[in-house]
Design a protein around this motif. Structure first.
Motif, short mmCIF file in Angstrom:
data_model
loop_
_atom_site.label_atom_id
_atom_site.label_comp_id
_atom_site.label_asym_id
_atom_site.label_seq_id
_atom_site.Cartn_x
_atom_site.Cartn_y
_atom_site.Cartn_z
N HIS A 98 39.33 -46.50 -13.31
CA HIS A 98 37.96 -46.79 -13.46
C HIS A 98 37.30 -47.07 -12.21
CE1 HIS A 98 37.25 -47.19 -17.82
NE2 HIS A 98 38.46 -47.65 -17.83
N GLU A 99 36.13 -46.80 -11.66
CA GLU A 99 35.43 -47.27 -10.64
C GLU A 99 34.99 -48.67 -10.79
OE1 GLU A 99 34.91 -47.09 -7.03
OE2 GLU A 99 34.87 -45.01 -7.87
N MET A 107 31.08 -52.64 -14.44
CA MET A 107 32.02 -51.54 -14.22
C MET A 107 32.00 -50.57 -15.38
SD MET A 107 35.30 -54.21 -13.13
CE MET A 107 34.70 -55.53 -13.97
N ILE A 108 31.54 -50.90 -16.56
CA ILE A 108 31.59 -49.97 -17.44
C ILE A 108 30.62 -48.85 -17.33
CG2 ILE A 108 29.74 -51.01 -19.06
CD1 ILE A 108 31.63 -50.41 -21.40
N MET A 112 34.23 -43.25 -13.60
CA MET A 112 35.69 -42.96 -13.31
C MET A 112 35.78 -42.49 -11.79
SD MET A 112 36.73 -43.83 -16.30
CE MET A 112 38.62 -43.41 -16.38
N LYS A 113 37.03 -42.90 -11.29
CA LYS A 113 37.20 -42.51 -9.97
C LYS A 113 37.85 -41.03 -10.04
CE LYS A 113 38.79 -46.71 -7.87
NZ LYS A 113 39.66 -47.57 -6.88
#
Length: 173
Positions: A98-99, A107-108, A112-113
């Motif tokens: 996750h980013e 964060m949600i 994504m990274k």
């Protein structure tokens, strides 16, 4: 269409067959091997995919000769596994995270990274419940102790343990 058939067979039935180490069930190894040859990007000879292993569509999985996925292992994304790799039960290999860079955005909602493939060399022993994080390269001849969390690449012939995994010795004299 053939690929879809293999996926349905594997996830609908073959995945749930008993472990090949169960008495009288060595034939399950041959069935799962046959099915995964139709799913994986590249598949060596004499591979062993155990009961409950999960690998998405398998499209980005490369597995070498005499290697295997342990009972209830989970692979996510692009994973290259060399020859003669032993993998214990419940190993998890991740290729994305996750980013979380911005503290202003939950964060949600950050997404994504980028995907970072995992590469596992030849003659590697991965213990039970090891977690391998995105972008890690595991060298040849490495031993990873049970329960370790591997967040950085590991040089050839190292023995690593712990969370985070750290080198405790070299197998080279």
């Amino acid at each position: 269409m053939v690929r879809l058939g293999f996926l349905l067979l594997y996830y609908g039935f073959f995945r749930y067959l008993p472990s090949s180490s169960s008495r009288g069930f060595l034939w399950t190894r041959k069935i799962r091997r046959w099915c995964c040859k139709g799913l994986f990007f590249s598949c060596g000879i004499n591979i062993n995919i155990e009961h409950g292993a999960s690998f998405g569509s398998g499209r980005q999985i490369k597995i070498g000769n005499n290697s295997g996925l342990g009972v209830n292992c989970k692979l996510y994304g692009s994973v290259a596994i060399g020859d003669n790799v032993m993998m214990g039960p419940e190993v998890i290999i991740l290729t994305v995270n996750h980013e979380f860079a911005s503290i202003e955005v939950p964060m949600i909602n950050q997404g994504m990274k980028e995907f970072k493939p995992v590469c596992i060399g030849n003659d590697v022993w991965i213990g039970q419940r090891v977690i391998i994080l995105p972008g890690v390269h595991i060298g040849n001849g490495v031993i990873i102790g049970a329960g370790s969390v591997v967040s950085k690449s590991i040089p050839d012939y190292s023995v690593v343990v712990g969370n985070p995994a750290r080198i405790v010795r070299s197998r080279v004299s």
